[in-house]
Design a protein around this motif. Structure first.
Motif, PDB file in Angstrom:
ATOM      1  N   GLN A 132      34.020  40.677  32.218  1.00 30.54           N
ATOM      2  CA  GLN A 132      33.523  39.327  32.303  1.00 30.54           C
ATOM      3  C   GLN A 132      34.349  38.854  33.218  1.00 30.54           C
ATOM      4  N   ALA A 133      35.565  38.552  33.004  1.00 28.99           N
ATOM      5  CA  ALA A 133      36.708  38.018  33.402  1.00 28.99           C
ATOM      6  C   ALA A 133      36.901  38.709  35.340  1.00 28.99           C
ATOM      7  N   ILE A 134      36.551  39.676  35.506  1.00 30.00           N
ATOM      8  CA  ILE A 134      36.361  40.682  37.238  1.00 30.00           C
ATOM      9  C   ILE A 134      35.314  39.971  37.704  1.00 30.00           C
ATOM     10  N   VAL A 135      33.793  39.881  37.213  1.00 30.23           N
ATOM     11  CA  VAL A 135      33.208  38.869  37.415  1.00 30.23           C
ATOM     12  C   VAL A 135      33.449  37.933  37.202  1.00 30.23           C
ATOM     13  N   ALA A 136      34.240  36.780  36.881  1.00 24.50           N
ATOM     14  CA  ALA A 136      33.808  35.538  36.897  1.00 24.50           C
ATOM     15  C   ALA A 136      35.010  35.496  37.899  1.00 24.50           C
ATOM     16  N   THR A 137      35.930  36.126  38.670  1.00 25.00           N
ATOM     17  CA  THR A 137      36.537  35.984  39.255  1.00 25.00           C
ATOM     18  C   THR A 137      35.857  35.626  41.314  1.00 25.00           C
ATOM     19  N   ASN A 138      34.775  35.937  40.645  1.00 25.66           N
ATOM     20  CA  ASN A 138      33.902  36.269  42.242  1.00 25.66           C
ATOM     21  C   ASN A 138      33.869  35.207  42.801  1.00 25.66           C
ATOM     22  N   ALA A 139      33.493  34.122  41.178  1.00 23.31           N
ATOM     23  CA  ALA A 139      32.999  32.577  41.877  1.00 23.31           C
ATOM     24  C   ALA A 139      34.143  32.105  43.085  1.00 23.31           C
ATOM     25  N   SER A 140      35.229  32.461  42.914  1.00 23.12           N
ATOM     26  CA  SER A 140      36.055  31.573  43.997  1.00 23.12           C
ATOM     27  C   SER A 140      37.298  32.636  44.574  1.00 23.12           C
ATOM     28  N   PRO A 141      37.161  33.714  44.685  1.00 24.04           N
ATOM     29  CA  PRO A 141      37.712  34.685  45.407  1.00 24.04           C
ATOM     30  C   PRO A 141      38.340  34.730  46.899  1.00 24.04           C
ATOM     31  N   ILE A 145      39.825  38.953  50.946  1.00 16.98           N
ATOM     32  CA  ILE A 145      38.946  40.352  50.543  1.00 16.98           C
ATOM     33  C   ILE A 145      38.170  39.374  49.022  1.00 16.98           C
ATOM     34  N   ALA A 146      37.253  38.675  50.327  1.00 15.43           N
ATOM     35  CA  ALA A 146      35.740  38.169  49.065  1.00 15.43           C
ATOM     36  C   ALA A 146      34.995  39.340  49.312  1.00 15.43           C
ATOM     37  N   ARG A 147      35.014  39.625  50.335  1.00 17.00           N
ATOM     38  CA  ARG A 147      33.623  40.993  49.379  1.00 17.00           C
ATOM     39  C   ARG A 147      34.211  41.813  49.197  1.00 17.00           C
ATOM     40  N   GLU A 148      35.578  42.918  49.161  1.00 15.32           N
ATOM     41  CA  GLU A 148      35.947  44.000  47.896  1.00 15.32           C
ATOM     42  C   GLU A 148      35.728  43.127  47.161  1.00 15.32           C
ATOM     43  N   VAL A 149      35.847  42.102  46.433  1.00 14.53           N
ATOM     44  CA  VAL A 149      35.844  41.785  45.181  1.00 14.53           C
ATOM     45  C   VAL A 149      34.316  41.284  45.040  1.00 14.53           C
ATOM     46  N   ALA A 150      33.789  40.727  45.276  1.00 17.39           N
ATOM     47  CA  ALA A 150      31.966  40.403  45.762  1.00 17.39           C
ATOM     48  C   ALA A 150      31.687  42.256  45.420  1.00 17.39           C
ATOM     49  N   ASP A 151      31.579  43.074  45.721  1.00 18.95           N
ATOM     50  CA  ASP A 151      31.334  44.502  45.545  1.00 18.95           C
ATOM     51  C   ASP A 151      31.453  45.087  43.875  1.00 18.95           C
ATOM     52  N   LEU A 152      33.296  44.679  43.820  1.00 23.63           N
ATOM     53  CA  LEU A 152      33.316  45.319  42.395  1.00 23.63           C
ATOM     54  C   LEU A 152      32.998  44.051  41.310  1.00 23.63           C
ATOM     55  N   ALA A 153      32.854  43.278  41.082  1.00 22.79           N
ATOM     56  CA  ALA A 153      31.612  42.897  40.779  1.00 22.79           C
ATOM     57  C   ALA A 153      30.054  42.835  40.237  1.00 22.79           C
ATOM     58  N   ALA A 154      30.185  43.053  41.580  1.00 26.79           N
ATOM     59  CA  ALA A 154      28.448  43.551  41.831  1.00 26.79           C
ATOM     60  C   ALA A 154      28.344  45.352  41.468  1.00 26.79           C
ATOM     61  N   ARG A 155      29.373  46.310  41.271  1.00 25.25           N
ATOM     62  CA  ARG A 155      29.239  47.434  41.129  1.00 25.25           C
ATOM     63  C   ARG A 155      28.923  47.376  39.543  1.00 25.25           C
ATOM     64  N   ASP A 172      38.406  50.538  48.478  1.00 27.43           N
ATOM     65  CA  ASP A 172      37.929  48.995  49.399  1.00 27.43           C
ATOM     66  C   ASP A 172      39.735  48.365  50.273  1.00 27.43           C
ATOM     67  N   LEU A 173      40.699  48.548  49.621  1.00 29.28           N
ATOM     68  CA  LEU A 173      42.051  47.743  49.645  1.00 29.28           C
ATOM     69  C   LEU A 173      42.915  48.390  50.520  1.00 29.28           C
TER      70      LEU A 173
END
Length: 298
Positions: A132-141, A145-155, A172-173
């Motif tokens: 849940q914390a990882i998904v929450a970081t996608n709100a303002s990454p 590395i916004a694309r990488e964080v968004a892909d991680l949250a989506a997975r 990805d990183l």
């Protein structure tokens, strides 16, 4: 002699093209397997090291431009060596001149990884689960590395196994320091150990110290990088002057002269590669091997 070599080279290209055409149409009976090391190197040469699709297209455009420029130089001068040198120079000069920009970009990405790690540590400290914390970081990454964080949250949200999602995030990183962040996250998923907030905080501080140190070293390397650019541009200027004055480069028109020109160019490239490597920090092997490498070795 040069015309004979050109005819042989053209015939080899024609035969190779015909064979590839037949294989492409008829196919082969051999079942597809994992790509070989040579195929992976060829793909990396064609697409470049970046995983960004826009940067890969820019790389491919540049390689096509190198082939076209090399062919044009060969036709204009009548020298196969000139075509080869121009073809290598088109991608080679940006590769040589962009070493400083590459290091600054790498530092900016490290700063983004540090900011994301610090943000994740703050969210975990509130008692929120890791996924849940990882998904929450996608709100303002961080933007880099916004694309990488968004892909991680989506997975994570799509039900992908968390360890696999984190491994894909690390791929990805594609960075040693980023692996230092992902590794404890993978361990936490496996054993649910406590103290993740403290671990991420310590890693964040370590990354910040690394960025500061590398920034100081990079500033001191600005002088040698300028010297490399100056020497390269002076050499290119002398060659351009020689093309305007054909008498100056006339001795290189023979077969022996062509071989000597290629030898001198290769030696110059070797020296510039050594200087460039000295102007960049040593590349560190990743802590987590890429997923595709594990598949190939399995």
């Amino acid at each position: 002699m040069i015309l004979d070599l050109a005819a042989v080279f053209a015939a080899m290209l024609a035969i190779g093209g015909a064979i590839l055409g037949v294989v492409g149409v008829a196919g082969t009976t051999k079942p597809p397997g994992p790509p070989s090391a040579a195929a992976r190197r060829l793909r990396r040469w064609w697409t470049g090291p970046s995983r960004n699709r826009r940067e890969q297209r820019a790389r491919q455009t540049m390689m096509i431009g190198a082939v076209v420029a090399g062919a044009a130089a060969w036709l204009i001068t009548g020298w196969p060596a000139a075509g080869l040198i121009v073809g290598v120079a088109v991608p080679g000069l940006p590769w040589l001149f962009n070493s400083g920009r590459m290091e600054r970009r790498a530092l900016a990405r490290l700063e983004a990884v540090e900011a994301w790690t610090r943000r994740l540590a703050d969210i975990v400290a509130r008692g929120i689960g890791l996924q849940q914390a990882i998904v929450a970081t996608n709100a303002s990454p961080p933007q880099l590395i916004a694309r990488e964080v968004a892909d991680l949250a989506a997975r994570m949200q799509s039900g992908t196994e968390p360890v696999l999602a984190l491994r894909q995030f690390a791929d990805d990183l594609d960075d040693y320091t980023a692996d230092q962040v992902v590794a404890p996250l993978m361990l936490h998923v496996s054993d649910r150990s406590e103290g993740l907030h403290e671990v991420l905080t310590d890693i964040s501080r370590s990354i910040a110290a690394e960025v500061e140190m590398r920034s100081t070293v990079d500033a001191k390397r600005a002088g040698p990088r300028f010297a490399v650019k100056f020497l390269t541009m002076m050499t290119a200027g002398l060659l351009a002057l020689g093309l305007l004055n054909p008498t100056y480069l006339k001795p290189f028109g023979t077969f022996t002269g062509q071989m000597l020109l290629l030898f001198l160019t290769g030696f110059y490239i070797f020296l510039m590669r050594m200087v460039r490597n000295l102007s960049l920090p040593p590349e560190r092997a990743r802590l987590l091997p890429p997923i595709d490498a594990e598949v190939v070795n399995a």
